[in-house]
Design a protein around this motif. Structure first.
Motif, short mmCIF file in Angstrom:
data_model
loop_
_atom_site.label_atom_id
_atom_site.label_comp_id
_atom_site.label_asym_id
_atom_site.label_seq_id
_atom_site.Cartn_x
_atom_site.Cartn_y
_atom_site.Cartn_z
N GLU A 116 0.80 -1.22 0.00
CA GLU A 116 0.00 0.00 0.00
C GLU A 116 0.83 1.28 0.00
N VAL A 117 2.02 1.24 0.61
CA VAL A 117 2.89 2.42 0.61
C VAL A 117 3.90 2.34 -0.53
N GLY A 118 4.32 1.12 -0.86
CA GLY A 118 5.20 0.95 -1.99
C GLY A 118 6.66 0.86 -1.68
N VAL A 119 7.02 0.71 -0.39
CA VAL A 119 8.40 0.46 0.00
C VAL A 119 8.41 -0.76 0.90
N THR A 120 9.59 -1.31 1.14
CA THR A 120 9.67 -2.52 1.97
C THR A 120 10.35 -2.21 3.29
N VAL A 121 10.06 -3.05 4.28
CA VAL A 121 10.68 -2.91 5.60
C VAL A 121 11.27 -4.24 6.01
N SER A 122 12.23 -4.17 6.92
CA SER A 122 12.75 -5.37 7.58
C SER A 122 12.45 -5.26 9.07
N VAL A 123 12.12 -6.40 9.66
CA VAL A 123 11.66 -6.44 11.05
C VAL A 123 12.60 -7.32 11.87
N GLY A 124 12.95 -6.84 13.05
CA GLY A 124 13.65 -7.64 14.03
C GLY A 124 12.76 -7.79 15.25
N LEU A 125 12.56 -9.02 15.72
CA LEU A 125 11.71 -9.30 16.88
C LEU A 125 12.55 -9.99 17.94
N ALA A 126 12.45 -9.51 19.17
CA ALA A 126 13.33 -10.00 20.23
C ALA A 126 12.74 -9.64 21.59
N PRO A 127 13.41 -10.06 22.67
CA PRO A 127 12.93 -9.68 24.00
C PRO A 127 13.31 -8.27 24.42
N ASN A 128 14.20 -7.60 23.67
CA ASN A 128 14.60 -6.25 24.06
C ASN A 128 15.08 -5.47 22.83
N LYS A 129 15.31 -4.18 23.04
CA LYS A 129 15.65 -3.28 21.94
C LYS A 129 16.99 -3.62 21.29
N PHE A 130 17.97 -3.93 22.10
CA PHE A 130 19.30 -4.24 21.58
C PHE A 130 19.25 -5.40 20.59
#
Length: 451
Positions: A196-210
Motif C-alpha cells: 500500500e505504501v510501496g516500500v519494503t521494511v525489515s523487522v527484528g523481533l526479540a525480548p529487548n531493543k538491543f
C-alpha cells in the motif's frame, strides 16, 4: 500437509480461522511456520507455503512470546525514488550529492557493485558508473516516513522513532486488540506497507531493543528475523565487539588493546577488569554481552534537530571573526548529540542580520555524525558563501535528519579519516570530563575575540 486458513480472512479477531491457527500452534509448540506472503500457517516441517509456494516462512520457538520489535525501511530514500519512477526498478540508484558529495543511500542493485552509504560520490561512481544519481528530496521522504509511522501507531502507542525510516515498537498486550501475536501483527504490517505504501521494511523481533535492532539487519531487504532470549548469549559470542551499541572506533581500540575483540571476551572478564578498560560503561557492556537490555520503548515525540546558537554583543561581518564562534557551537551540538545517543545527517547554518532578517542554509545527505569536526566543515562552507559584507548579530548551527548514534562515524575503506577523528574527539571528551571544558581547546576557538 496441514495448513490453517488465512488468519486475516473474514473476522481475523476470532472465529474458526483463528481457532484452527491457535490449535496448530499449540500442537507444534508455537513454532508453526507463518508465511509472510499470504499470512497462512503451515505444517511445522514445511519448507514452502503450501498455499502460495513462498519460501518466506517464519518459525522460531519463542516467536509468539516476543513483543519488542525494530522496524527499518530498506534503502529508504532509493526505495521511494524507485516507487515514484518505475523505470528505475531494475537500475542501480544512488541518492546523494554531486561528485564531491557522498552517497546518502543506495539501492540493493547498486550495492552489488560495491556502493555503500556514506561512500564519497566519486568512489561510488567509479564502482558503478551506470548508476542513476538522484539528489535527496527530504520533504518527500519525510512524508512517506510519517505515513509509515502512522501505521506503526495503529499497532501500538509505544513507538520510539529513531529516524524517519526506523523505530522501536513494544507490542506487549496487543494480542487481544489485533487478534494475533505480535509476530503475526508485524508480518501483516510489513505486507501492508509493501503493498500500500510501496516500500519494503525489515523487522527484528526479540525480548529487548538491543537484540531487536541486531535482528532487523539480518536478512535485508524484506527481512523478518528473530533472536530469542535463550539463544542470545550464544548468538552474540562470536560477533565483533563493535556490534554493541556505543562501541565506536575509539572504544573498540581500547577494548582490543585489552584483548577484547569478540563479545564473548566480555563474558569471562571480572567486572573489575572491565572497569579498568571501559570505565563506568563496564556494567552496561557486560549486560549487553549476555543479551540483556532493560531500556523501555519510549513513545517520546521524535527529536527533529539538535542545535546551538548565540547572539553577539557587537555585530560581526568577517569569516575570520565568525569561524571560531561557529566552531564552539559545533562542539556544543556534538556534545548534545553524544549525550542523546543521536547522530545528524544534515547540517543547518542560521544567521540573523542587523535588520533581524533570518538566513538559513542547509547541507543534507551527509553520513550520520556526532563529531564536531564533521558538523563544522559543511557549516563553515555555508558560512563562507554568506560572508558578503553583511553584518550579523546571531549565528547558529543545527544537526537534523537524526538517527541512532550507534550508527555514526564508523567509516569504511573509502573514509579512513573518520576513525581517526572519532578517536581524537573521544580522547578530548575524556579529558574534558575529568578536568573541565577548558582542559583542551582547539586553536581555532582561541581566535574568538568574545572569549
Amino acid at each position: 500437509m496441514l495448513a490453517s486458513p488465512r488468519p486475516d480472512a473474514g473476522d481475523d479477531r476470532g472465529g474458526p480461522a483463528r481457532a484452527l491457527a491457535d490449535a496448530l500452534r499449540a500442537v507444534t509448540g508455537g513454532a508453526a511456520p507463518l508465511c509472510r506472503d499470504c499470512l497462512r500457517f503451515a505444517a511445522a516441517a514445511a519448507r514452502r507455503c503450501a498455499a502460495c509456494g513462498s519460501p518466506r516462512l517464519l518459525a522460531h520457538p519463542e516467536r509468539d512470546r516476543l513483543a519488542i520489535a525494530h522496524v527499518d525501511c530498506d534503502a529508504f530514500y532509493a526505495a521511494v525514488e524507485k516507487r515514484d519512477d518505475p523505470s528505475l526498478r531494475d537500475r542501480p540508484v544512488i541518492v546523494g550529492g554531486g561528485r564531491r558529495g557522498v552517497a546518502a543511500t543506495c539501492c540493493y542493485v547498486a550495492r552489488t557493485y560495491g556502493v555503500r552509504s556514506a561512500m564519497p560520490m566519486f568512489k561510488a561512481l567509479e564502482a558503478c558508473p551506470d548508476a542513476v544519481v538522484i539528489r535527496p528530496d527530504m520533504e518527500k521522504y519525510k512524508q512517506v516516513g510519517r505515513e509509515i509511522r502512522t501505521r506503526m501507531l495503529d499497532l501500538t502507542p509505544l513507538v520510539e522513532p529513531l529516524s524517519i525510516d526506523q523505530a522501536f515498537l513494544d507490542l506487549n498486550g496487543t494480542d487481544r486488540l489485533h487478534g494475533a501475536s505480535p509476530a503475526l501483527t508485524l508480518a501483516r504490517f510489513a505486507r501492508a506497507v509493501e503493498h500500500e505504501v510501496g516500500v519494503t521494511v525489515s523487522v527484528g523481533l526479540a525480548p529487548n531493543k538491543f537484540l531487536a535492532k541486531i535482528a532487523s539487519d539480518f536478512d535485508k531487504p524484506r527481512g523478518f528475523s528473530i533472536i530469542g532470549q535463550q539463544e542470545a548469549a550464544a548468538f552474540l559470542g562470536d560477533k565483533p565487539v563493535g556490534i554493541l551499541p556505543g562501541i565506536g572506533a575509539a572504544a573498540g581500540a581500547r577494548l582490543a588493546q585489552a584483548g577484547i575483540t569478540l563479545v564473548r571476551h566480555l563474558l569471562g572478564r571480572p567486572l573489575a577488569d572491565l572497569y579498568r578498560v571501559a570505565g563506568s560503561d563496564a556494567p552496561r557492556l557486560a549486560r549487553l554481552a549476555r543479551g540483556e537490555d532493560d531500556r523501555p520503548v519510549r513513545p517520546e515525540r521524535e527529536t527533529k534537530s539538535v542545535s546551538a546558537e548565540t547572539t553577539f554583543d557587537e555585530d560581526l561581518r568577517s569569516l575570520e571573526d565568525l569561524e571560531p564562534i561557529l566552531w564552539r557551537l559545533a562542539e556544543k551540538v556534538s556534545a548534545r548529540l553524544k549525550r542523546s545517543g543521536l547522530a545528524g545527517g544534515s547540517v543547518t547554518l542560521k544567521l540573523k542580520d542587523t535588520g533581524f532578517r533570518l538566513r538559513t542554509r542547509q547541507t543534507s545527505g551527509l553520513p550520520p555524525t556526532q563529531l564536531a569536526t564533521r558538523l563544522y566543515e559543511p557549516a563553515r562552507a555555508l558560512l563562507r558563501a554568506e560572508c558578503d559584507g553583511t553584518a550579523f548579530r546571531l549565528i547558529g548551527i543545527g544537526a537534523s535528519d537524526l538517527t541512532d548514534g550507534a550508527e555514526a562515524d564508523r567509516g569504511d575503506l573509502a573514509d579512513l579519516e573518520v576513525g581517526r577523528a572519532a578517536r581524537r574527539e573521544a580522547a578530548i571528551d575524556r579529558l574534558r570530563e575529568r578536568f573541565g571544558d577548558g582542559a583542551v581547546l582547539r586553536g581555532l576557538s582561541l581566535r574568538d575575540r568574545r572569549r
